[in-house]
Write an enzyme that holds these catalytic residues in place. Sequence first.
Site, mmCIF file in Angstrom:
data_model
loop_
_atom_site.group_PDB
_atom_site.id
_atom_site.type_symbol
_atom_site.label_atom_id
_atom_site.label_comp_id
_atom_site.label_asym_id
_atom_site.label_seq_id
_atom_site.Cartn_x
_atom_site.Cartn_y
_atom_site.Cartn_z
ATOM 1 C CD GLU A 51 -5.448 8.622 0.677
ATOM 2 O OE1 GLU A 51 -5.226 9.507 -0.147
ATOM 3 O OE2 GLU A 51 -6.032 8.835 1.774
ATOM 4 C CB CYS A 52 -3.920 4.373 5.548
ATOM 5 S SG CYS A 52 -3.243 4.039 7.203
ATOM 6 N N GLY A 53 -5.633 2.147 5.365
ATOM 7 C CA GLY A 53 -6.494 0.988 5.542
ATOM 8 C C GLY A 53 -6.912 0.369 4.230
ATOM 9 C CG MET A 93 -3.187 -1.771 6.012
ATOM 10 S SD MET A 93 -3.768 -1.029 7.571
ATOM 11 C CE MET A 93 -4.070 -2.504 8.556
ATOM 12 N N GLY A 149 -0.741 2.784 -0.779
ATOM 13 C CA GLY A 149 0.278 2.816 0.268
ATOM 14 C C GLY A 149 -0.259 3.463 1.525
#
Length: 456
Positions: free
Chosen positions: A329-331, A334, A427
């Site tokens: 998730e998110c970080g 990334m 994502g």
Amino acid sequence: MKAVIPRIMFAAAGSSSGKTTITCAVLQALLEQGVNPAAFKCGPDYIDPMFHTEVIGTKSRNLDLFMLSEEVCRYLLVKNSEQSQIAVLEGVMGYYDGLGIGSTVASSYHLAAVTQTPVILIANCAGSAISIAALIQGFCHFRPDNGIKGVILNNLTPSLYPQYKEMIEKETDIQVVGYFPKLKECALESRHLGLITASEVEDLQQKMKLLAIQARESIDLKQLLRIAGRAAEIDYHEAAIEKISAVKIAVARDKAFCFYYQDSLDLLETLGAELQYFSPLDDQAVPECDGLILGGGYPELYTGQLARNTSMLASIRHVLSNNTPCIAECGGFMYLLERIADKDGKPYPMAGYLEGDAVLTDKLNRFGYITLTAQKDNLLCDKGGKINAHEFHYSDSTANGSNFTAVNSSGSKTWDCIHADENLVAGYPHLHLWGNPEFARSFIRKCGSFRTARMG
């Protein structure tokens, strides 16, 4: 079923009114008086619960009426308060502020009404005299079921408090239960996603002790306990969650990856998971596991250290190349990309399991609540599966994925997001697994299948 849970909520007219400071001060003061509290945060924020957790020594929880149903919120409040003498809830934004400009849905007021929690309004007195009474009166009469039972006056000096208390109780029908002065030595710093995290605050425990001293001096804690004790019984339904499979799930947790909903992790454990925490910053490899979770956080602040830990990056690629089930998730998403560029635009190599770059921007991107719908069968659900979620990030990527469709809470915007297949969901959106426990069950089943194949 019914439960007796003494409880209060601290709410305010808006953000930056002192909710977190006063909530932590009261939690610490109660603890020091031998009262065992449970702590909760209204809304999706990850950081405020970290401060609660540092104070009370056990995990604070999020109660969010967009991502979770009313029934689930009541259940989680009861479940997580069972071993405590009082539940302390911290509101979000302004008390009545909900999904849109004209909505109270998913607001602190909504949660207080759903859980029948008495509310203490924090009123920021800076720059106001009798006008603060008008503001308080307005909040106490804006809705007939407002639930406000008392007021704490923030940013007020000891010398002025008696005059303000007398004036407000004369002009309104609400009791003033204390005040809080401005304490520069206890200020909590902010950055692009809100407050800095609790683990980064220098001398945090000392600051909390100073806050508790002030709370004992200027807030009527006995009256707060009386108000909490008069809360109505909560009607709730016990959730039926049964163990599916004994699996080991590695969870990234350090300063770079620290955004997790504790109730989501607890749900996975109830379903059979043994959680093994590791640090992508400091450890050399992912522990042996049947599943992997890479949560959100601040990887953009630790790009150099993450990039230098080439052993961990290789381990992440190896684990995922073996088709280990993974939620990122998110970080965490990334981190799976080829590169993250820091605030100066300098790119750093990351795991490179997914093609694309992440770059910091100067604004929030796709900020807010969303509803996700799967466009294909995947690790967490079949095609058409839905879950409410949220996004909150200053970065953006060149490869946001296209296997889910996101719709914002007003229904005015739609976009594609998330890389998803039978082994991976990665994502920007943040999920609360109690928003759709079938997503958690699907993940555990997939981890169980992977374990069976791995163990031969």
